[in-house]
Design a protein around this motif. Sequence first.
Motif, PDB file in Angstrom:
ATOM      1  N   THR A   1       0.944  -0.937   0.016  1.00 17.43           N
ATOM      2  CA  THR A   1      -0.123   0.029  -0.050  1.00 17.43           C
ATOM      3  C   THR A   1       0.909   1.282   0.023  1.00 17.43           C
ATOM      4  O   THR A   1       0.601   2.256  -0.769  1.00 17.43           O
ATOM      5  CB  THR A   1      -1.047   0.025   1.125  1.00 17.43           C
ATOM      6  OG1 THR A   1      -1.860  -1.103   1.162  1.00 17.43           O
ATOM      7  CG2 THR A   1      -1.639   1.224   1.130  1.00 17.43           C
TER       8      THR A   1
ATOM      9  N   GLN B   1      -8.153  -2.746  -5.647  1.00 16.63           N
ATOM     10  CA  GLN B   1      -8.971  -3.208  -4.877  1.00 16.63           C
ATOM     11  C   GLN B   1      -8.502  -3.522  -3.570  1.00 16.63           C
ATOM     12  O   GLN B   1      -9.149  -3.191  -2.451  1.00 16.63           O
ATOM     13  CB  GLN B   1     -10.021  -4.177  -5.473  1.00 16.63           C
ATOM     14  CG  GLN B   1     -10.962  -3.619  -6.506  1.00 16.63           C
ATOM     15  CD  GLN B   1     -11.539  -4.631  -7.107  1.00 16.63           C
ATOM     16  OE1 GLN B   1     -11.114  -5.769  -7.135  1.00 16.63           O
ATOM     17  NE2 GLN B   1     -12.528  -4.318  -8.176  1.00 16.63           N
ATOM     18  N   ARG B   2      -7.315  -4.126  -3.646  1.00 12.76           N
ATOM     19  CA  ARG B   2      -6.647  -4.646  -2.484  1.00 12.76           C
ATOM     20  C   ARG B   2      -6.147  -3.424  -1.627  1.00 12.76           C
ATOM     21  O   ARG B   2      -6.238  -3.414  -0.185  1.00 12.76           O
ATOM     22  CB  ARG B   2      -5.519  -5.546  -2.702  1.00 12.76           C
ATOM     23  CG  ARG B   2      -5.898  -7.096  -3.058  1.00 12.76           C
ATOM     24  CD  ARG B   2      -4.960  -8.058  -3.077  1.00 12.76           C
ATOM     25  NE  ARG B   2      -3.812  -7.972  -3.929  1.00 12.76           N
ATOM     26  CZ  ARG B   2      -3.629  -8.339  -4.973  1.00 12.76           C
ATOM     27  NH1 ARG B   2      -4.539  -9.196  -5.332  1.00 12.76           N
ATOM     28  NH2 ARG B   2      -2.834  -8.071  -6.062  1.00 12.76           N
TER      29      ARG B   2
ATOM     30  N   ASP C   1      -8.954  -1.876  -0.010  1.00 14.03           N
ATOM     31  CA  ASP C   1      -9.578  -2.563   1.161  1.00 14.03           C
ATOM     32  C   ASP C   1      -8.738  -2.388   2.287  1.00 14.03           C
ATOM     33  O   ASP C   1      -9.241  -2.242   3.532  1.00 14.03           O
ATOM     34  CB  ASP C   1      -9.713  -4.075   0.798  1.00 14.03           C
ATOM     35  CG  ASP C   1     -10.825  -4.429  -0.329  1.00 14.03           C
ATOM     36  OD1 ASP C   1     -11.685  -3.456  -0.452  1.00 14.03           O
ATOM     37  OD2 ASP C   1     -10.781  -5.518  -0.822  1.00 14.03           O
ATOM     38  N   TYR C   2      -7.410  -2.453   1.944  1.00 16.58           N
ATOM     39  CA  TYR C   2      -6.507  -2.286   3.357  1.00 16.58           C
ATOM     40  C   TYR C   2      -6.646  -0.824   3.837  1.00 16.58           C
ATOM     41  O   TYR C   2      -6.822  -0.866   5.253  1.00 16.58           O
ATOM     42  CB  TYR C   2      -4.913  -2.435   2.757  1.00 16.58           C
ATOM     43  CG  TYR C   2      -4.188  -2.083   3.935  1.00 16.58           C
ATOM     44  CD1 TYR C   2      -3.746  -2.991   4.795  1.00 16.58           C
ATOM     45  CD2 TYR C   2      -3.474  -0.820   3.950  1.00 16.58           C
ATOM     46  CE1 TYR C   2      -2.890  -2.867   5.701  1.00 16.58           C
ATOM     47  CE2 TYR C   2      -2.667  -0.480   4.982  1.00 16.58           C
ATOM     48  CZ  TYR C   2      -2.199  -1.532   5.976  1.00 16.58           C
ATOM     49  OH  TYR C   2      -1.409  -1.361   6.976  1.00 16.58           O
TER      50      TYR C   2
ATOM     51  N   LEU D   1      -9.443   0.955   3.876  1.00 15.59           N
ATOM     52  CA  LEU D   1     -10.769   1.026   4.572  1.00 15.59           C
ATOM     53  C   LEU D   1     -10.956   0.144   5.793  1.00 15.59           C
ATOM     54  O   LEU D   1     -11.325   0.702   6.883  1.00 15.59           O
ATOM     55  CB  LEU D   1     -11.904   0.681   3.496  1.00 15.59           C
ATOM     56  CG  LEU D   1     -13.124   0.521   4.195  1.00 15.59           C
ATOM     57  CD1 LEU D   1     -13.622   1.828   4.758  1.00 15.59           C
ATOM     58  CD2 LEU D   1     -14.158   0.164   3.031  1.00 15.59           C
ATOM     59  N   LEU D   2     -10.266  -1.161   5.841  1.00 14.82           N
ATOM     60  CA  LEU D   2     -10.319  -2.151   6.813  1.00 14.82           C
ATOM     61  C   LEU D   2      -9.183  -1.704   8.054  1.00 14.82           C
ATOM     62  O   LEU D   2      -9.604  -1.623   9.211  1.00 14.82           O
ATOM     63  CB  LEU D   2     -10.354  -3.344   6.539  1.00 14.82           C
ATOM     64  CG  LEU D   2     -11.114  -3.931   5.648  1.00 14.82           C
ATOM     65  CD1 LEU D   2     -10.858  -5.120   4.906  1.00 14.82           C
ATOM     66  CD2 LEU D   2     -12.590  -4.059   6.095  1.00 14.82           C
TER      67      LEU D   2
ATOM     68  N   GLY E   1     -12.767  -0.170   9.102  1.00 11.83           N
ATOM     69  CA  GLY E   1     -14.042  -0.746   8.676  1.00 11.83           C
ATOM     70  C   GLY E   1     -15.237   0.106   8.859  1.00 11.83           C
ATOM     71  O   GLY E   1     -16.315  -0.530   8.899  1.00 11.83           O
TER      72      GLY E   1
ATOM     73  N   PRO F   1     -17.080   2.602   6.719  1.00 10.06           N
ATOM     74  CA  PRO F   1     -17.098   3.163   5.272  1.00 10.06           C
ATOM     75  C   PRO F   1     -17.925   4.387   5.302  1.00 10.06           C
ATOM     76  O   PRO F   1     -17.647   5.516   4.599  1.00 10.06           O
ATOM     77  CB  PRO F   1     -18.050   2.169   4.478  1.00 10.06           C
ATOM     78  CG  PRO F   1     -18.754   1.390   5.644  1.00 10.06           C
ATOM     79  CD  PRO F   1     -17.772   1.171   6.601  1.00 10.06           C
TER      80      PRO F   1
ATOM     81  N   SER G   1     -15.447   6.386   3.182  1.00  3.12           N
ATOM     82  CA  SER G   1     -15.823   5.979   1.728  1.00  3.12           C
ATOM     83  C   SER G   1     -16.576   7.384   1.091  1.00  3.12           C
ATOM     84  O   SER G   1     -17.524   7.565   1.648  1.00  3.12           O
ATOM     85  CB  SER G   1     -16.487   4.800   1.768  1.00  3.12           C
ATOM     86  OG  SER G   1     -16.998   4.777   0.256  1.00  3.12           O
TER      87      SER G   1
END
Length: 281
Positions: free
Chosen positions: A5, A80-81, A84-85, A87-88, A93, A95, A99
Amino acid sequence: MEKETLASLTALGHPQRLAIFRLLMRRYPDAVPAGEIGAALSLKPSTASVYLSSLLDAGLITQKRQGTSLLYAIHMTALQRVFDYLLLDCCRGRPEVCSPLSQFTASGVIPMSGEKLSVLFLCTGNSARSIFAEAILRREAGDRFEVYSAGTYPSAEINRFALDVLRQKGHDISGLRAKNAREFTGQGAPAFDFVFTVCNRAANEECPAWEGQPITAHWGMADPVKATGTDAEKSLAFQNAYGTLFNRIKAFSALPLDTLDRMSLQKAIDALSRTKAGETA
């Protein structure tokens, strides 16, 4: 994943690398020749190669060879990975905090901007492809969509072969005209739910930041205006362009827009970019 990332974010920290990344995002799912990328961004071949190598090393793009050309595309799975990283891990987690999709309804379905969804088709000259798209969607589903088209460098008038095709297909051409994309920006401009580019040159350009973050897609296709040969051969090029757009728009208008979440809808619309004349989605 943290190392990957950080590498991705570092690669995007340079303005020219970011410009390449944004161009490829606008062209997704297309794979774009290195020469076309460099020309669109006014980069020397050697400079473009260095920037592309950095994005490739960061895992943000893919490379493949076609003949003597190297083609590049967004590595969507890797991207997308990264999202996801972030966001999570970074957002824990949540959103609704991190987001931009939080602007949408809780169900994830896109909100209506009005009684009808508003659609803009963009190309360079607005003399054939985007005009075809405007005319087709208006006739096929004008009860559900407000439809517009424009060009980033509009022609003085609509191409005569394009008008002939529209007449042959029974379209009302009385209100059609070539328009500048600037007509659809600024105060009083429509709020678009969808913006489609139908030529590569328009997609390569930095288009306006459309209000409300509409869903965008690139439906690139050959420009019939550039067709050579006899009038019959030129007319065939326009017929093929019309047929391709008709199939894509017919499939688009049949999508269950009131039930699809944004990501599912984006995926479905991107898939339509591969539909050609004589095919079904």
